[in-house]
Design a protein around this motif. Structure first.
Motif, PDB file in Angstrom:
ATOM      1  N   MET A  11     -36.002 -16.846 -38.937  1.00 33.38           N
ATOM      2  CA  MET A  11     -37.150 -17.059 -38.169  1.00 33.38           C
ATOM      3  C   MET A  11     -38.338 -18.403 -38.450  1.00 33.38           C
ATOM      4  SD  MET A  11     -38.653 -16.312 -35.399  1.00 33.38           S
ATOM      5  CE  MET A  11     -40.071 -16.049 -34.470  1.00 33.38           C
ATOM      6  N   LEU A  12     -38.384 -18.164 -39.657  1.00 31.62           N
ATOM      7  CA  LEU A  12     -39.449 -19.120 -40.362  1.00 31.62           C
ATOM      8  C   LEU A  12     -38.883 -20.507 -40.323  1.00 31.62           C
ATOM      9  CD1 LEU A  12     -42.132 -19.337 -41.564  1.00 31.62           C
ATOM     10  CD2 LEU A  12     -40.799 -19.207 -43.704  1.00 31.62           C
ATOM     11  N   SER A  13     -37.406 -20.636 -40.381  1.00 27.61           N
ATOM     12  CA  SER A  13     -36.847 -22.043 -40.189  1.00 27.61           C
ATOM     13  C   SER A  13     -36.863 -22.560 -38.923  1.00 27.61           C
ATOM     14  CB  SER A  13     -35.361 -21.729 -40.529  1.00 27.61           C
ATOM     15  OG  SER A  13     -34.613 -22.989 -40.526  1.00 27.61           O
ATOM     16  N   ALA A  14     -36.843 -21.672 -37.819  1.00 28.22           N
ATOM     17  CA  ALA A  14     -36.887 -22.166 -36.692  1.00 28.22           C
ATOM     18  C   ALA A  14     -38.353 -22.767 -36.310  1.00 28.22           C
ATOM     19  CB  ALA A  14     -36.580 -20.885 -35.616  1.00 28.22           C
ATOM     20  N   ILE A  15     -39.269 -21.784 -36.728  1.00 29.74           N
ATOM     21  CA  ILE A  15     -40.734 -22.294 -36.752  1.00 29.74           C
ATOM     22  C   ILE A  15     -40.805 -23.600 -37.484  1.00 29.74           C
ATOM     23  CG2 ILE A  15     -42.904 -21.824 -37.437  1.00 29.74           C
ATOM     24  CD1 ILE A  15     -42.484 -18.744 -36.939  1.00 29.74           C
ATOM     25  N   PHE A  16     -40.447 -23.996 -38.406  1.00 34.07           N
ATOM     26  CA  PHE A  16     -40.455 -25.404 -39.181  1.00 34.07           C
ATOM     27  C   PHE A  16     -39.876 -26.331 -38.302  1.00 34.07           C
ATOM     28  CE2 PHE A  16     -41.210 -22.968 -43.412  1.00 34.07           C
ATOM     29  CZ  PHE A  16     -42.352 -23.129 -43.553  1.00 34.07           C
ATOM     30  N   ARG A  17     -38.629 -26.231 -37.619  1.00 34.94           N
ATOM     31  CA  ARG A  17     -38.065 -27.176 -36.959  1.00 34.94           C
ATOM     32  C   ARG A  17     -38.904 -27.340 -35.668  1.00 34.94           C
ATOM     33  NH1 ARG A  17     -31.754 -24.908 -37.193  1.00 34.94           N
ATOM     34  NH2 ARG A  17     -31.435 -25.577 -39.485  1.00 34.94           N
ATOM     35  N   VAL A  18     -39.658 -26.595 -34.927  1.00 38.26           N
ATOM     36  CA  VAL A  18     -40.217 -26.802 -33.934  1.00 38.26           C
ATOM     37  C   VAL A  18     -41.405 -27.563 -34.353  1.00 38.26           C
ATOM     38  CG1 VAL A  18     -41.735 -25.652 -32.152  1.00 38.26           C
ATOM     39  CG2 VAL A  18     -39.417 -24.979 -32.515  1.00 38.26           C
ATOM     40  N   TYR A  19     -42.164 -27.301 -35.477  1.00 45.52           N
ATOM     41  CA  TYR A  19     -43.447 -27.779 -36.056  1.00 45.52           C
ATOM     42  C   TYR A  19     -42.940 -29.363 -36.377  1.00 45.52           C
ATOM     43  CZ  TYR A  19     -47.148 -28.863 -38.902  1.00 45.52           C
ATOM     44  OH  TYR A  19     -48.267 -29.542 -39.617  1.00 45.52           O
ATOM     45  N   THR A  20     -42.031 -29.365 -37.094  1.00 44.23           N
ATOM     46  CA  THR A  20     -41.504 -30.944 -37.416  1.00 44.23           C
ATOM     47  C   THR A  20     -40.891 -31.732 -36.136  1.00 44.23           C
ATOM     48  OG1 THR A  20     -39.185 -30.216 -38.033  1.00 44.23           O
ATOM     49  CG2 THR A  20     -40.990 -30.367 -39.548  1.00 44.23           C
ATOM     50  N   PHE A  21     -40.357 -31.054 -35.199  1.00 45.08           N
ATOM     51  CA  PHE A  21     -40.123 -31.817 -33.940  1.00 45.08           C
ATOM     52  C   PHE A  21     -41.390 -32.442 -33.271  1.00 45.08           C
ATOM     53  CE2 PHE A  21     -39.236 -32.040 -29.404  1.00 45.08           C
ATOM     54  CZ  PHE A  21     -38.179 -33.110 -29.543  1.00 45.08           C
ATOM     55  N   PHE A  22     -42.307 -31.622 -33.061  1.00 46.16           N
ATOM     56  CA  PHE A  22     -43.582 -31.808 -32.408  1.00 46.16           C
ATOM     57  C   PHE A  22     -44.444 -32.759 -33.218  1.00 46.16           C
ATOM     58  CE2 PHE A  22     -48.081 -31.251 -31.805  1.00 46.16           C
ATOM     59  CZ  PHE A  22     -48.103 -31.411 -30.574  1.00 46.16           C
ATOM     60  N   LEU A  23     -44.626 -32.496 -34.341  1.00 45.01           N
ATOM     61  CA  LEU A  23     -45.438 -33.413 -35.394  1.00 45.01           C
ATOM     62  C   LEU A  23     -44.850 -34.485 -35.767  1.00 45.01           C
ATOM     63  CD1 LEU A  23     -48.364 -33.448 -36.382  1.00 45.01           C
ATOM     64  CD2 LEU A  23     -47.185 -32.492 -38.648  1.00 45.01           C
ATOM     65  N   GLY A  24     -43.217 -34.507 -35.967  1.00 43.01           N
ATOM     66  CA  GLY A  24     -42.766 -35.676 -36.392  1.00 43.01           C
ATOM     67  C   GLY A  24     -42.155 -36.602 -35.294  1.00 43.01           C
ATOM     68  N   PHE A  25     -42.122 -36.257 -34.083  1.00 42.07           N
ATOM     69  CA  PHE A  25     -41.691 -36.970 -32.934  1.00 42.07           C
ATOM     70  C   PHE A  25     -42.642 -37.032 -31.695  1.00 42.07           C
ATOM     71  CE2 PHE A  25     -37.418 -36.028 -34.820  1.00 42.07           C
ATOM     72  CZ  PHE A  25     -37.062 -37.246 -35.028  1.00 42.07           C
ATOM     73  N   LEU A  26     -42.718 -35.946 -31.312  1.00 42.75           N
ATOM     74  CA  LEU A  26     -43.668 -35.870 -30.023  1.00 42.75           C
ATOM     75  C   LEU A  26     -44.957 -36.537 -29.948  1.00 42.75           C
ATOM     76  CD1 LEU A  26     -42.531 -32.577 -28.217  1.00 42.75           C
ATOM     77  CD2 LEU A  26     -41.723 -35.038 -27.967  1.00 42.75           C
ATOM     78  N   TYR A  27     -45.730 -35.794 -31.060  1.00 39.03           N
ATOM     79  CA  TYR A  27     -47.209 -36.331 -31.108  1.00 39.03           C
ATOM     80  C   TYR A  27     -47.263 -37.819 -31.357  1.00 39.03           C
ATOM     81  CZ  TYR A  27     -51.742 -37.175 -33.322  1.00 39.03           C
ATOM     82  OH  TYR A  27     -52.983 -37.662 -33.364  1.00 39.03           O
ATOM     83  N   PRO A  28     -46.558 -38.399 -32.613  1.00 33.23           N
ATOM     84  CA  PRO A  28     -46.532 -39.768 -32.919  1.00 33.23           C
ATOM     85  C   PRO A  28     -45.977 -40.682 -31.715  1.00 33.23           C
ATOM     86  CG  PRO A  28     -45.548 -38.424 -34.681  1.00 33.23           C
ATOM     87  CD  PRO A  28     -45.726 -37.427 -33.333  1.00 33.23           C
ATOM     88  N   ALA A  29     -44.984 -40.216 -31.129  1.00 33.06           N
ATOM     89  CA  ALA A  29     -44.622 -41.100 -29.949  1.00 33.06           C
ATOM     90  C   ALA A  29     -45.711 -41.126 -28.686  1.00 33.06           C
ATOM     91  CB  ALA A  29     -43.204 -40.549 -29.187  1.00 33.06           C
TER      92      ALA A  29
END
Length: 168
Positions: free
Chosen positions: A1-19
């Protein structure tokens, strides 16, 4: 579960917000935000290169995903300006030193001259060792880089021709 949260967080913070922030920076008249996001993407791409090389063992390190999230936050945060710090302290001198080699290889690849690119790369890197670890992958990478460079050059020329046609 925690792994899924980190994946969503890194996707949002790593791609969506910077884009989105990059889009805003491009559209603004200020240049400091352009620097922040250009250096962010450079730092993020270096992290992705590191991960692709070290993939088989970094994910087994306890706390790696948390550390990755913290690193991405630091890179992306306009408050901390981690990307700019990373560029100034690590990448700037290394890239300045490698710039002539990268430019020479890129120029050869842009012309589709893989042999010249290989010779230039061979002056600075043990190409035989690279080929030993995956000659097929090496050849595919060199060919793909040459083709992508050629297409980009053609696209730029077409865009410039289209822009000139509109001015007429």
């Amino acid at each position: 579960m925690l792994s899924a949260i980190f994946r969503v967080y890194t996707f949002f913070l790593g791609f969506l917000y910077p884009a989105y922030a990059s889009y805003k920076a491009i559209e603004s008249d200020a240049t400091d935000d352009d620097t922040q996001w250009l250096t962010y993407w450079g730092g993020y791409s270096m992290m992705m290169i590191f991960e692709s090389v070290a993939d088989s063992f970094v994910f087994w390190i306890p706390g790696y995903r948390f550390a990755k999230c913290a690193f991405i936050f630091w890179l992306a945060s306009p408050r901390f300006k981690g990307a700019i710090v990373l560029y100034e302290k690590v990448f700037k001198d290394a890239l300045r030193h490698a710039e002539p080699v990268i430019d020479s290889i890129s120029h050869a690849l842009a012309k589709g001259d893989i042999n010249t690119a290989r010779k230039e790369l061979g002056k600075h890197v043990d190409v035989d060792k690279l080929q030993k670890f995956g000659s097929d992958a090496f050849e595919k990478t060199m060919s793909a880089a040459a083709e992508a460079s050629k297409r980009a050059k053609e696209g730029i020329a077409a865009a410039n021709a289209g822009g000139n046609a509109k001015k007429d």
